[in-house]
Motif scaffolding. Sequence first.
Motif, mmCIF file in Angstrom:
data_model
loop_
_atom_site.group_PDB
_atom_site.id
_atom_site.type_symbol
_atom_site.label_atom_id
_atom_site.label_comp_id
_atom_site.label_asym_id
_atom_site.label_seq_id
_atom_site.Cartn_x
_atom_site.Cartn_y
_atom_site.Cartn_z
ATOM 1 N N GLU A 184 98.883 54.350 8.864
ATOM 2 C CA GLU A 184 97.896 53.244 8.597
ATOM 3 C C GLU A 184 97.231 53.159 10.069
ATOM 4 N N ILE A 201 95.858 65.034 4.953
ATOM 5 C CA ILE A 201 94.535 64.969 5.956
ATOM 6 C C ILE A 201 94.342 66.285 6.536
ATOM 7 N N GLY A 202 95.286 66.995 6.781
ATOM 8 C CA GLY A 202 95.213 68.472 7.468
ATOM 9 C C GLY A 202 94.467 69.288 6.662
ATOM 10 N N GLY A 206 96.134 68.997 -0.369
ATOM 11 C CA GLY A 206 95.157 67.812 -0.013
ATOM 12 C C GLY A 206 95.334 66.933 0.942
ATOM 13 N N ALA A 212 98.438 74.135 3.948
ATOM 14 C CA ALA A 212 98.499 72.833 4.543
ATOM 15 C C ALA A 212 99.711 71.947 3.945
ATOM 16 N N THR A 213 100.550 72.567 3.369
ATOM 17 C CA THR A 213 101.619 71.664 2.802
ATOM 18 C C THR A 213 102.724 71.572 3.743
ATOM 19 N N TRP A 232 108.887 58.029 0.609
ATOM 20 C CA TRP A 232 108.419 59.236 1.032
ATOM 21 C C TRP A 232 109.489 60.205 1.431
ATOM 22 N N GLY A 282 101.570 63.283 13.998
ATOM 23 C CA GLY A 282 100.618 62.184 13.807
ATOM 24 C C GLY A 282 99.210 62.775 13.356
ATOM 25 N N ILE A 283 98.335 61.760 12.752
ATOM 26 C CA ILE A 283 97.069 62.280 12.063
ATOM 27 C C ILE A 283 96.253 62.828 13.075
ATOM 28 N N ALA A 284 96.340 62.220 14.332
ATOM 29 C CA ALA A 284 95.425 62.899 15.479
ATOM 30 C C ALA A 284 95.729 64.366 15.638
ATOM 31 N N ASP A 318 95.852 70.303 -4.687
ATOM 32 C CA ASP A 318 97.040 69.491 -4.294
ATOM 33 C C ASP A 318 97.831 69.144 -5.519
ATOM 34 N N ALA A 325 101.438 68.692 9.691
ATOM 35 C CA ALA A 325 102.339 68.039 10.794
ATOM 36 C C ALA A 325 103.432 68.604 11.315
ATOM 37 N N ALA A 334 99.963 66.631 -6.215
ATOM 38 C CA ALA A 334 99.651 65.166 -6.482
ATOM 39 C C ALA A 334 98.703 64.733 -7.292
HETATM 40 C C1 LIG Z 1 105.762 56.417 5.998
HETATM 41 C C2 LIG Z 1 104.712 57.271 7.138
HETATM 42 C C3 LIG Z 1 103.927 56.472 7.969
HETATM 43 C C4 LIG Z 1 103.260 57.042 8.923
HETATM 44 N N1 LIG Z 1 102.387 56.352 9.681
HETATM 45 C C5 LIG Z 1 101.598 57.310 10.397
HETATM 46 C C6 LIG Z 1 100.731 56.261 11.334
HETATM 47 O O1 LIG Z 1 100.363 55.356 11.184
HETATM 48 N N2 LIG Z 1 99.782 57.211 12.088
HETATM 49 C C7 LIG Z 1 99.872 58.576 12.276
HETATM 50 O O2 LIG Z 1 99.197 59.212 13.035
HETATM 51 N N3 LIG Z 1 100.695 59.416 11.370
HETATM 52 C C8 LIG Z 1 101.596 58.594 10.740
HETATM 53 N N4 LIG Z 1 102.532 59.570 9.766
HETATM 54 C C9 LIG Z 1 102.282 60.945 9.941
HETATM 55 C C10 LIG Z 1 101.171 61.376 9.256
HETATM 56 O O3 LIG Z 1 100.627 60.549 8.335
HETATM 57 C C11 LIG Z 1 101.537 62.795 8.689
HETATM 58 O O4 LIG Z 1 102.320 63.693 9.483
HETATM 59 C C12 LIG Z 1 100.400 63.367 8.029
HETATM 60 O O5 LIG Z 1 99.327 62.533 7.448
HETATM 61 C C13 LIG Z 1 100.437 64.664 7.545
HETATM 62 O O6 LIG Z 1 99.441 65.359 6.998
HETATM 63 P P1 LIG Z 1 99.449 66.540 6.507
HETATM 64 O O7 LIG Z 1 98.116 67.028 5.818
HETATM 65 O O8 LIG Z 1 100.122 67.739 7.392
HETATM 66 O O9 LIG Z 1 100.538 66.767 5.185
HETATM 67 P P2 LIG Z 1 100.748 65.758 3.925
HETATM 68 O O10 LIG Z 1 100.016 64.478 4.077
HETATM 69 O O11 LIG Z 1 102.198 65.938 3.714
HETATM 70 O O12 LIG Z 1 100.019 66.526 2.920
HETATM 71 C C14 LIG Z 1 100.363 67.572 2.056
HETATM 72 C C15 LIG Z 1 99.859 67.806 0.685
HETATM 73 O O13 LIG Z 1 100.254 68.979 0.344
HETATM 74 C C16 LIG Z 1 100.558 68.795 -1.164
HETATM 75 N N5 LIG Z 1 101.464 69.817 -1.848
HETATM 76 C C17 LIG Z 1 102.719 69.988 -1.470
HETATM 77 N N6 LIG Z 1 103.323 71.152 -1.832
HETATM 78 C C18 LIG Z 1 102.302 71.688 -3.040
HETATM 79 C C19 LIG Z 1 102.095 72.668 -3.533
HETATM 80 N N7 LIG Z 1 103.094 73.353 -4.019
HETATM 81 N N8 LIG Z 1 100.942 72.812 -4.180
HETATM 82 C C20 LIG Z 1 99.923 72.182 -3.825
HETATM 83 N N9 LIG Z 1 99.922 70.970 -3.131
HETATM 84 C C21 LIG Z 1 101.236 70.633 -2.569
HETATM 85 C C22 LIG Z 1 101.175 67.336 -1.230
HETATM 86 O O14 LIG Z 1 100.899 66.723 -2.523
HETATM 87 C C23 LIG Z 1 100.255 66.546 -0.083
HETATM 88 O O15 LIG Z 1 99.415 66.011 -0.645
HETATM 89 C C24 LIG Z 1 103.286 58.641 8.870
HETATM 90 C C25 LIG Z 1 104.022 59.324 8.008
HETATM 91 C C26 LIG Z 1 104.775 58.667 7.204
HETATM 92 C C27 LIG Z 1 105.600 59.367 6.187
#
Ligand SMILES: Cc1cc2nc3c(=O)[nH]c(=O)nc-3n(C[C@H](O)[C@H](O)[C@H](O)COP(=O)(O)OP(=O)(O)OC[C@H]3O[C@@H](n4cnc5c(N)ncnc54)[C@H](O)[C@@H]3O)c2cc1C
Length: 467
Positions: free
Chosen positions: A58, A12-13, A10, A280-281, A409, A448-450, A34, A442, A36
């Motif tokens: 941010e 942003i992806g 859960g 989406a992990t 992180w 990035g979020i975008a 999720d 990611a 967490a």
């Molecule tokens: C410190 C930091 C600052 C950043 N700043 C920026 C920024 O300013 N702008 C920007 O665009 N990007 C930024 N990024 C990058 C961006 O935030 C991330 O790459 C993006 O949010 C990743 O999204 P995601 O959904 O792919 O993964 P995640 O956010 O990693 O979400 C994955 C989820 O999967 C869950 N999960 C993992 N394993 C399991 C499992 N086995 N079962 C169930 N759930 C599980 C986790 O708990 C997590 O909630 C930053 C990253 C970091 C670390």
Amino acid sequence: MARRVVVIGGGIGGLTAGHALATAPDPAQVTVVDAADRVGGKLRRELIGGSFVDVGAESVLNRSTETKALVEAVGLSDRITHPTSTSSSIWSRGVLVAMPKGTMMGVPATREAVAGILTPDELAQIDVDAHPVPLTDDVSVAAGLGAQLGRGLVDRLVEPLLGGVYAGQVDELSLQASMPLMWQAATQGRGFVAAVREMPAPPASTTRPNDAPAPFFFGLAGGIAQLPEAVAADLEARGHDVRTSTIVRELRRTPAGTWEIVVGPTTAPEVITADAVVIATPPPPTARLLADIAPQASAALAEIPLASMAIITLVFDRAEIGDLPGSGFLVPAVDGRTIKASTFSSGKWGWVDAADPERVWVRASIGRAGESADLQRPDLDLVDIALRELGEALGRDLPTPLDRHVQRWGGGLPQYNVGHVARIERVRADVAQVPDLELVGAAYDGVGIAAVVAGAGPAAARLLAAH
Ligand SMILES: Cc1cc2nc3c(=O)[nH]c(=O)nc-3n(C[C@H](O)[C@H](O)[C@H](O)COP(=O)(O)OP(=O)(O)OC[C@H]3O[C@@H](n4cnc5c(N)ncnc54)[C@H](O)[C@@H]3O)c2cc1C
């Protein structure tokens, strides 16, 4: 009956994919799971010094229409805001130097543009009229750019700027994946400086006075972490499930072609059934979940290294700390400091400044790919290091903070190292053989979020179109 789709993760992806599935004309019944205790993944906020502030990501690229659409869909448009100050610096060779303007991730259009940060010898190494042999194979950023621009520019400017995105090493990061515009120039045999010179000027803003350039980033007043919170709330309001503190341990495909998702502690496992699954992990759990289902994709994902980091947030009494210059600074790794960047949040974001005008919020980040020794230290050590180095950068001792917070992180950012694009093609090709399965996040088309949000909508559409 609506198709049942389980979204594993859960962040942003996963939430964006879940929202697209839930709001399609012929919607699916969605369950987001999720591990967490809250949704959001790397988007997270904490109450520090009396105000909620982001302790992970941010800001979002302002051109991200997909993220803006999501913000609007969950009713947060009125909180969209842009940095009030974008004048950042580089803390290089012990001095804060203004960030050169008009570069493409540090690659300038002229030598003069980067004269403030390089020595005359380093400047002389920039070949502004290069006619290189076209590249066909991916190379590291350092090797690809260094040959034309010199190691000085790579170390002093490109590395800290890329470090802000990937927390990566320029000798490992892929030119193709992490600097696609420069890769394109390299494959066409065009010089990098010429490529930047020929890029169209950024569009003028339609909403800002005097044709000021459109802002590059946006955030949300109150923190970008409100976005995943609001998406999860919207899903629940529409009758879908969002389950936190629920780890997914195993994924099975049944002979009937449906899915079994095994969640919860090993002592009390629960099986959720679904017609389709979105994973989406981050790469390590994704690789584990795919081990039997798509072994080649699993092996390729397991090759992706991750950078760990910590974000240290410090809150000061404004009268004690005084003025801070601009929005913050980046630190070239070559200088051997521990912090790699600092954001003066009260200077950068009007909403942080307004939260308490008598207080000042400052962030510092520690941790790069392949360098985890500093992160072994206890939180208070990290706070002390951040305070000391911030003081050195500003040229004065800093007062004792009123509050402090350390957000770890572990494995925070996947590394787009040499060969990443080909690796992800292998992952996609293998997963495409498995019906009713999509990957978002990611690791694939941008960290990035975008980029993550942009990849999630099409993944949801493919799942819905398959039936
Ligand atoms: C410190 C930091 C600052 C950043 N700043 C920026 C920024 O300013 N702008 C920007 O665009 N990007 C930024 N990024 C990058 C961006 O935030 C991330 O790459 C993006 O949010 C990743 O999204 P995601 O959904 O792919 O993964 P995640 O956010 O990693 O979400 C994955 C989820 O999967 C869950 N999960 C993992 N394993 C399991 C499992 N086995 N079962 C169930 N759930 C599980 C986790 O708990 C997590 O909630 C930053 C990253 C970091 C670390």
